[in-house]
Design a protein around this motif. Sequence first.
Motif, short mmCIF file in Angstrom:
data_model
loop_
_atom_site.label_atom_id
_atom_site.label_comp_id
_atom_site.label_asym_id
_atom_site.label_seq_id
_atom_site.Cartn_x
_atom_site.Cartn_y
_atom_site.Cartn_z
N SER A 177 72.80 -31.29 82.35
CA SER A 177 72.52 -31.23 80.92
C SER A 177 73.52 -30.28 80.27
CB SER A 177 71.09 -30.70 80.72
OG SER A 177 70.92 -30.24 79.41
N SER A 208 72.68 -28.62 77.60
CA SER A 208 71.84 -27.90 76.65
C SER A 208 71.95 -26.38 76.70
CB SER A 208 70.38 -28.32 76.85
OG SER A 208 69.97 -27.98 78.17
N THR A 244 65.12 -28.94 78.43
CA THR A 244 66.09 -30.03 78.65
C THR A 244 65.56 -31.33 78.07
OG1 THR A 244 65.23 -30.47 80.87
CG2 THR A 244 67.12 -29.01 80.72
N TRP A 248 66.20 -31.31 74.28
CA TRP A 248 67.61 -31.52 73.91
C TRP A 248 68.09 -32.94 74.21
CZ3 TRP A 248 70.64 -28.89 70.73
CH2 TRP A 248 70.30 -27.57 70.43
N ASP A 249 67.41 -33.59 75.18
CA ASP A 249 67.75 -34.99 75.49
C ASP A 249 66.92 -35.97 74.68
OD1 ASP A 249 69.66 -34.38 77.31
OD2 ASP A 249 68.38 -34.59 79.08
N SER A 273 66.65 -34.88 68.97
CA SER A 273 67.73 -33.89 69.19
C SER A 273 69.03 -34.32 68.52
CB SER A 273 67.95 -33.76 70.70
OG SER A 273 69.17 -33.10 70.95
N PRO A 323 73.45 -31.56 72.23
CA PRO A 323 74.07 -30.24 72.38
C PRO A 323 75.48 -30.21 71.81
CG PRO A 323 73.17 -31.04 74.48
CD PRO A 323 73.13 -32.19 73.53
N GLN A 341 77.54 -24.27 71.80
CA GLN A 341 76.16 -24.35 72.27
C GLN A 341 75.67 -22.99 72.80
OE1 GLN A 341 74.17 -26.81 71.71
NE2 GLN A 341 72.44 -26.55 73.09
#
Length: 385
Positions: free
Chosen positions: A285, A287, A301, A304-305, A309, A312, A318
Amino acid sequence: MRTGICDQLGMEYPVLAFSHCRDVVAAVSRAGGFGVLGATILTPEQLEIELRWIDEAVGGRPYGVDVLVPEKLTGMEKGARFDGAALAEMIPEEHRRFLDSLLQEYGIEPSDGSDAEHWDLLTSSPSEGMAAGLTGEGAVRLIEVALTHPIRLVANALGAPPAEMIKAAHAADVPVAALAGKRGHAERHVAADVDIIVAQGYEAGGHTGEIATMVLVPEIVDAVAPRPVLAAGGIARGRQMAAAMALGAQGVWTGSVWLTTQEAETHPVVKEKFLRATSSDTLRSRSITGKPARQLKSAWTEAWDGPDSPGPLPMPLQPLLVDYALHRINRAAAAGAPGAVQLVNYFVGQVVGSLDAVRPARQVLHEMIEEYVDVVTAQADGLRR
Ligand SMILES: Cc1cc2nc3c(=O)[nH]c(=O)nc-3n(C[C@H](O)[C@H](O)[C@H](O)COP(=O)(O)O)c2cc1C
């Protein structure tokens, strides 16, 4: 079991242990392996303190220091000075709003005002701010400090080490290692005069590429011969070490297995999660750092996925955006706040599935070596029969 790398770096067993924790580094080196301290998150002053402590603790046993110098940093020309304030302006409002609402949804206390101070630190000049260690300039300063100590290895990840770093290390007679996730990386390292290649496969914890260790190691061994190669990614026990050596590696470079040792300062909630996790519980990831890094799956995670979202941002935006939020999550999780416990995670590789007990680092190393010897001996016996 002694290979050329043992003579080159001065240790008994060809096992290198990457860790941000000085106690792990010292314990592994004292036990006959080779500890490597991850220094990226430290200032030069902090690194000096850590290395003085390690020098006392290892009693002359060898150890090394690792930094990260990404080849590409968004918003910065290669070699440019770190300008945190200018970078901060590149963070879109949409991302700030997403992060705020995520923290709110999981009940993380709003800022207590110390953000301002932390933000100043994040965006301050090279080698003081968090992201500054990522710049060539910050990392070279860290290595300058490290070279005033009896280190036996300088290592670098996320690209070929800056020429200045290699020159300084070689002038002090210290070999340089660099991580490679594909053959092209390894070839660039050789062209830059890197001495030892760490072939790190997909299953590794932290920043990692897309090629599995089983495929990557022999490919790199052949591409860079006669330079020594260390195998990394998915190695936590003797059977895995034996496989890595069979693939042509002179030794192994390990990370995840040390995170659940007695000495590791892993967040206690994260340590518990690691002990319960299966090998399916990690993912790559962007993130946390903006580049694909393997870590434990968590509500963080997932968010963010997830569909809401904005995705990132690239490195270093980030980490600039989320660093303080992660500190707040870690603090709240340590205090048992349920939302924070759901969010909290950390870098770890697929071998997390086999980490099911807290053991001293010395014991982890010695069990790895014993199993390695057993399996190699059994194979040799089988061949003789
Ligand atoms: C928590 C964590 C942080 C890491 N940070 C770095 C780093 O700063 N620099 C680096 O060269 N490698 C870093 N790595 C990668 C390790 O050096 C190593 O290549 C990797 O852990 C090997 O795979 P394994 O996790 O399956 O043992 C990190 C790995 C982990 C687990």
